[in-house]
Motif scaffolding. Structure first.
Motif, PDB file in Angstrom:
ATOM      1  N   VAL A 238      10.751   3.094   3.230  1.00  0.00           N
ATOM      2  CA  VAL A 238      10.681   4.551   3.357  1.00  0.00           C
ATOM      3  C   VAL A 238       9.322   4.941   3.934  1.00  0.00           C
ATOM      4  O   VAL A 238       8.402   4.132   4.034  1.00  0.00           O
ATOM      5  CB  VAL A 238      10.895   5.254   1.997  1.00  0.00           C
ATOM      6  CG1 VAL A 238      12.290   4.986   1.469  1.00  0.00           C
ATOM      7  CG2 VAL A 238       9.844   4.829   0.984  1.00  0.00           C
ATOM      8  N   HIS A 239       9.224   6.211   4.302  1.00  0.00           N
ATOM      9  CA  HIS A 239       7.995   6.815   4.806  1.00  0.00           C
ATOM     10  C   HIS A 239       7.381   5.979   5.940  1.00  0.00           C
ATOM     11  O   HIS A 239       8.102   5.541   6.828  1.00  0.00           O
ATOM     12  CB  HIS A 239       7.004   7.035   3.656  1.00  0.00           C
ATOM     13  CG  HIS A 239       7.530   7.935   2.588  1.00  0.00           C
ATOM     14  ND1 HIS A 239       8.002   9.206   2.840  1.00  0.00           N
ATOM     15  CD2 HIS A 239       7.678   7.753   1.249  1.00  0.00           C
ATOM     16  CE1 HIS A 239       8.394   9.769   1.717  1.00  0.00           C
ATOM     17  NE2 HIS A 239       8.220   8.904   0.736  1.00  0.00           N
ATOM     18  N   ASP A 240       6.052   5.770   5.905  1.00  0.00           N
ATOM     19  CA  ASP A 240       5.403   5.105   7.027  1.00  0.00           C
ATOM     20  C   ASP A 240       5.761   3.625   7.126  1.00  0.00           C
ATOM     21  O   ASP A 240       5.680   3.052   8.214  1.00  0.00           O
ATOM     22  CB  ASP A 240       3.887   5.299   6.981  1.00  0.00           C
ATOM     23  CG  ASP A 240       3.267   4.977   5.631  1.00  0.00           C
ATOM     24  OD1 ASP A 240       3.985   5.050   4.619  1.00  0.00           O
ATOM     25  OD2 ASP A 240       2.059   4.666   5.590  1.00  0.00           O
ATOM     26  N   ALA A 241       6.176   3.007   6.015  1.00  0.00           N
ATOM     27  CA  ALA A 241       6.655   1.618   6.110  1.00  0.00           C
ATOM     28  C   ALA A 241       7.918   1.562   6.960  1.00  0.00           C
ATOM     29  O   ALA A 241       8.099   0.643   7.777  1.00  0.00           O
ATOM     30  CB  ALA A 241       6.920   1.050   4.725  1.00  0.00           C
ATOM     31  N   ALA A 242       8.800   2.526   6.777  1.00  0.00           N
ATOM     32  CA  ALA A 242      10.009   2.604   7.610  1.00  0.00           C
ATOM     33  C   ALA A 242       9.656   2.945   9.048  1.00  0.00           C
ATOM     34  O   ALA A 242      10.234   2.389   9.991  1.00  0.00           O
ATOM     35  CB  ALA A 242      10.966   3.638   7.034  1.00  0.00           C
ATOM     36  N   GLY A 243       8.699   3.857   9.229  1.00  0.00           N
ATOM     37  CA  GLY A 243       8.274   4.201  10.580  1.00  0.00           C
ATOM     38  C   GLY A 243       7.686   3.018  11.313  1.00  0.00           C
ATOM     39  O   GLY A 243       7.977   2.790  12.495  1.00  0.00           O
ATOM     40  N   ALA A 244       6.860   2.236  10.613  1.00  0.00           N
ATOM     41  CA  ALA A 244       6.266   1.051  11.222  1.00  0.00           C
ATOM     42  C   ALA A 244       7.330   0.034  11.604  1.00  0.00           C
ATOM     43  O   ALA A 244       7.269  -0.588  12.674  1.00  0.00           O
ATOM     44  CB  ALA A 244       5.254   0.425  10.257  1.00  0.00           C
TER      45      ALA A 244
END
Length: 301
Positions: free
Chosen positions: A284-290
């Motif tokens: 989720v969040h920036d881990a998912a974005g990365a």
């Protein structure tokens, strides 16, 4: 560049057809909602790899241009952004915008027709400072909207309680002014029966803004800006952590282009749409974005 060159037509620019384009919310998929900074180094590296390959990258955010300059653009420049990178910023959900260059943000354009009236802005910002400063602060960089943001030293539980009280107080103050305001299901029209403004909460902030501002407006502005410079793409990926971020893909789909939306906070509930919705497993969040950006880099081949 990875994109295919084509005739420039009457645009005055050599046309580039990129394999895809990116419409990126900032808080959540790029910047950590906890630190409000880019906390995962690969995000910066992958953004630059994509932009240097000719992929048009637009940040479509409710954040101010000042935040983007300090927290995102500076990082891109520090890590070797080149002059040929295709990067653009839309701020305050379309109320302001600027190109992103190796010298920083270009000239910031502002739409004054969507700005909250000065007297109303002063009042609701004063309410936040005087009564709720223990839990939130005023984003001083906003040009057309008012934004109150959770302090990083305050728990989410404390903030949510203050946020609810603040929104009640702001709605009452603006309704008393006859501004024309909406908050959830509550509506207080102006003297002409219009409701030109709304109170829009997120998990870390409250925005008071024109109803004409939203992520579809920002996506349209970004895609048109690239097209005016000869950069197009048949498919656009939008990435966000709020239900309103789906509006970016809604615009892409309505424009007859291929849309894919990446939802990095699916626990809020996936929306039904006529285009694909992508989630990144348990990330989720920036881990998912990365994870998404790394996949897009790999897709360049």
């Amino acid at each position: 560049m990875t994109g295919q060159a084509a005739s420039s037509g009457g645009s005055g620019h050599a046309a580039i057809i990129a394999p895809f384009g990116l419409l990126l919310d900032v808080d959540g998929p790029i910047a950590s909602p906890e630190s409000r900074t880019i906390a995962i180094p690969s995000i910066v590296a992958d953004l630059l790899t994509l932009a240097h390959a000719g992929v048009p990258v637009a940040f479509v955010t409710g954040r101010s241009d000042a935040f983007m300059r300090e927290q995102v653009v500076s990082r891109l420049i520090e890590h070797g952004m080149r002059d040929d990178a295709a990067l653009f910023g839309v701020f305050e959900k379309g109320g302001a915008w600027a190109p992103i260059t190796t010298a920083g943000l270009g000239e910031v354009q502002v739409d004054p027709t969507v700005a909250l009236p000065v007297a109303a802005r002063t009042e609701v910002e004063s309410i936040a400072r005087d009564r709720f400063g223990h839990a939130m602060f005023v984003d001083e960089g906003k040009r057309v909207m008012v934004s109150l943001e959770q302090r990083v030293d305050v728990s989410s539980e404390v903030y949510r309680g203050a946020q609810e009280e603040y929104e009640e107080a702001a709605f009452a103050a603006l309704a008393d002014r006859g501004l024309g305001i909406r908050h959830g299901e509550r509506v207080s029209p102006d003297a002409e029966g219009a409701v030109p403004f709304r109170i829009d909460p997120t998990i870390i902030s409250t925005d008071i803004e024109s109803v004409r501002l939203d992520k579809d407006h920002g996506a349209r502005r970004a895609i048109e800006w690239f097209a005016a410079r000869g950069v197009t793409a048949p498919r656009w990926y939008s990435v966000g952590d709020s239900r309103s971020d789906y509006l970016m893909a809604d615009h892409v789909h309505a424009a007859g282009l291929e849309a894919v939306h990446v939802d990095v906070r699916p626990a809020d509930g996936l929306l039904e749409r006529p285009y694909p919705i992508d989630v990144r497993g348990s990330l989720v969040h920036d881990a998912a974005g990365a994870d998404f950006l790394r996949e897009r880099v790999a897709a360049l081949g």
